[in-house]
Design a protein around this motif. Sequence first.
Motif, short mmCIF file in Angstrom:
data_model
loop_
_atom_site.label_atom_id
_atom_site.label_comp_id
_atom_site.label_asym_id
_atom_site.label_seq_id
_atom_site.Cartn_x
_atom_site.Cartn_y
_atom_site.Cartn_z
N ALA A 390 0.70 -1.06 0.09
CA ALA A 390 0.22 0.11 -0.10
C ALA A 390 0.62 0.94 0.03
N VAL A 391 0.58 1.88 -0.61
CA VAL A 391 1.45 3.27 -0.97
C VAL A 391 0.42 4.60 -0.90
N ASP A 392 0.61 5.89 0.20
CA ASP A 392 -0.49 6.04 0.28
C ASP A 392 0.41 7.60 0.23
N TYR A 393 -1.03 8.68 0.13
CA TYR A 393 0.09 10.45 0.15
C TYR A 393 -1.14 10.82 0.83
N ASP A 394 -0.36 12.24 1.31
CA ASP A 394 -1.19 13.16 1.42
C ASP A 394 -2.15 13.90 0.60
N LEU A 395 -3.50 13.85 0.82
CA LEU A 395 -3.89 15.20 -0.45
C LEU A 395 -3.25 16.34 -0.55
N ALA A 396 -3.27 16.90 1.00
CA ALA A 396 -3.11 18.34 1.19
C ALA A 396 -1.70 18.82 0.92
N SER A 397 -1.24 17.84 0.44
CA SER A 397 0.18 18.32 -0.61
C SER A 397 0.54 18.60 -1.54
N VAL A 398 -0.27 18.66 -2.46
CA VAL A 398 -0.70 18.48 -4.22
C VAL A 398 -1.02 19.90 -3.87
N ALA A 399 -0.15 20.47 -5.01
CA ALA A 399 -0.26 22.01 -5.55
C ALA A 399 -1.90 22.20 -5.24
N GLY A 400 -2.53 21.14 -6.35
CA GLY A 400 -3.66 21.56 -7.05
C GLY A 400 -4.80 21.12 -5.65
N ARG A 452 4.39 2.51 -16.95
CA ARG A 452 4.30 2.89 -17.81
C ARG A 452 3.41 4.30 -17.26
N LEU A 453 2.96 3.92 -15.91
CA LEU A 453 2.03 5.26 -16.30
C LEU A 453 2.75 6.19 -15.36
N TRP A 454 4.03 6.33 -15.37
CA TRP A 454 5.67 7.34 -15.43
C TRP A 454 5.43 8.14 -16.61
N HIS A 455 5.04 7.58 -17.64
CA HIS A 455 4.31 8.38 -18.68
C HIS A 455 3.16 8.78 -19.23
N ALA A 456 1.87 9.08 -18.06
CA ALA A 456 0.44 9.69 -17.54
C ALA A 456 1.67 10.82 -17.08
N VAL A 457 1.74 11.68 -17.28
CA VAL A 457 1.84 13.01 -17.12
C VAL A 457 0.60 13.73 -16.60
N PRO A 458 0.31 14.31 -14.90
CA PRO A 458 -0.89 15.03 -14.71
C PRO A 458 -0.39 16.70 -14.96
N ALA A 459 -2.03 17.15 -15.28
CA ALA A 459 -1.26 18.67 -15.53
C ALA A 459 -1.53 18.91 -14.01
N TYR A 460 -0.38 20.17 -14.23
CA TYR A 460 -0.04 21.22 -13.26
C TYR A 460 -0.64 22.52 -13.08
N PRO A 461 -1.57 23.07 -12.34
CA PRO A 461 -1.76 22.58 -11.23
C PRO A 461 -3.02 22.06 -10.53
N THR A 462 -2.72 20.07 -10.36
CA THR A 462 -4.48 19.80 -10.64
C THR A 462 -4.39 18.32 -9.54
N ILE A 463 -4.96 18.58 -9.03
CA ILE A 463 -5.31 17.78 -7.72
C ILE A 463 -4.80 16.49 -8.22
N SER A 464 -5.07 16.01 -9.68
CA SER A 464 -4.30 14.44 -10.60
C SER A 464 -2.89 14.34 -10.26
N GLU A 465 -2.43 15.70 -10.12
CA GLU A 465 -0.94 15.71 -9.68
C GLU A 465 -1.03 14.35 -8.78
N VAL A 466 -1.71 14.06 -7.84
CA VAL A 466 -0.86 12.81 -6.65
C VAL A 466 -0.80 11.84 -7.26
N TRP A 467 -0.68 11.67 -8.44
CA TRP A 467 -0.58 10.47 -9.27
C TRP A 467 1.29 10.24 -9.12
N LEU A 468 1.58 11.37 -9.50
CA LEU A 468 3.13 11.62 -9.54
C LEU A 468 3.76 11.16 -8.81
N ARG A 469 2.39 11.78 -7.45
CA ARG A 469 3.63 11.97 -5.44
C ARG A 469 3.39 10.25 -5.59
#
Length: 477
Positions: A390-400, A452-469
Amino acid sequence: MTDAVEYDVVVLGAGPTGENVADRARAAGLSTAVVESELVGGECSYWACMPSKALLRPALARADARRTPGLRGAAAGPLDADEVLAHRDAFTSHWKDDGQVTWLDSTGARLYRGRGRLDGRRRVVVDGPDGERQVLTARHAVAVCTGSRAVLPDLPGVAGAKPWASREATSAHAVPGRLAVVGGGVVGVEMATAWQALGSEVTLLVRGDRLLPRMEPFVGEHITDALTEAGADIRLNTSVTAVERPGGTGPVTLVLAGGDRIEADEVLFATGRAPRTDGIGLESVGLEPGSWLAVDDSCRVQGHDWLYGVGDVNHRALLTHQGKYQARIAAAAIAARAQGVPLLETDRWGAHTATADHAAVPQVVFTDPEAAAVGLSLTEAEAAGHRVRAVDYDLASVAGASLYVDGYRGRARMIVDLDRDILLGVTFVGPGVGELLHSATVAVVGEVPIERLWHAVPAYPTISEVWLRLLEAYRQG
């Protein structure tokens, strides 16, 4: 009784599932009849998805506005309950199904109003509203799409107390001063959110130790905190033992295990669902009346080569979108079998196999904050024998997220299959996360490799950047 009328396919139930079976069967060139005893459009359109989300949307929008600079003052006041309820009524078409009937007619399916029941192999009897009776026979298939219903607990006093179940909770025309909600599942937390926002004093009584027990534990923790901050009284590990409401009017009293008592103006029991399969003639084909229908991955009822159970009735995934998905699978399988085409039953993600019911069920809970999940939780993945992380990330830390609202709180988790390096499940909780879910669903269904997911680039600044994190956190180990 008139002579029997023959169709290729007969569908029992004109909710979203039955409508989609009929539409896809007709598109495949099969003549189709649909039988409906209530409103065309079913539970979702009039008593579930649409009215509940119409009640919830103003609550969530106000919550976001109150956390947005420049809007806090404008959103400080109460919701206009009358306007919200009128908005809800409009989304149910005021409980009239003319528009849905017009759409169903456009597919070429024939609608029969009345109660339909099986009367032996490939045979359906319809008792119409005016007492007339019609017999329908099916050349190829009968699809049972009759859905599910709310279940009230067997407690002293319940029968005479006139409690709310899910239908009453989504269609009520006045805001109760005090509302007791029994049950911590999706219906319980969504309706607690909606009616609290509309002005009710809400007490939420939960038998277990957390809300939304089928989701990751942190989801229930976030929603508990938010509901409590909004003013709800949440009581975990609490059981109701009796209900008192003399004459079925006035305040209602709930007696709790241990003797405590709670008084409310209305009580909602959100404590489970049962299949709407009683009274539809299952016994005429050797099945237990009122039972869930056991089906294969094409939704064909086990032991019957002509009978299908699609949607809630098969108990695989009690969600409107999953019922519609199953309808597409089942109709494709019915058409293939009618045309003598081999089914792709051995293809895990084939056109005739409802694989997503097992591996990739998506769900959004429209509370504040929202919860969204697809696939397996950590507990489910481990129980299934997968070697996972399990890999967790705090969504509040994403700029979006910080731009979305001030004080954003949320969390994301992805479950990685360490042997195949793919995702088995993803969960989000936080404001606006429902719109993140389909990207997660595509990743899980597509079994997209992590590299392959590394090549799915999330737009900045959106909440979707959580994928990169999340991917960075996974790499860092």
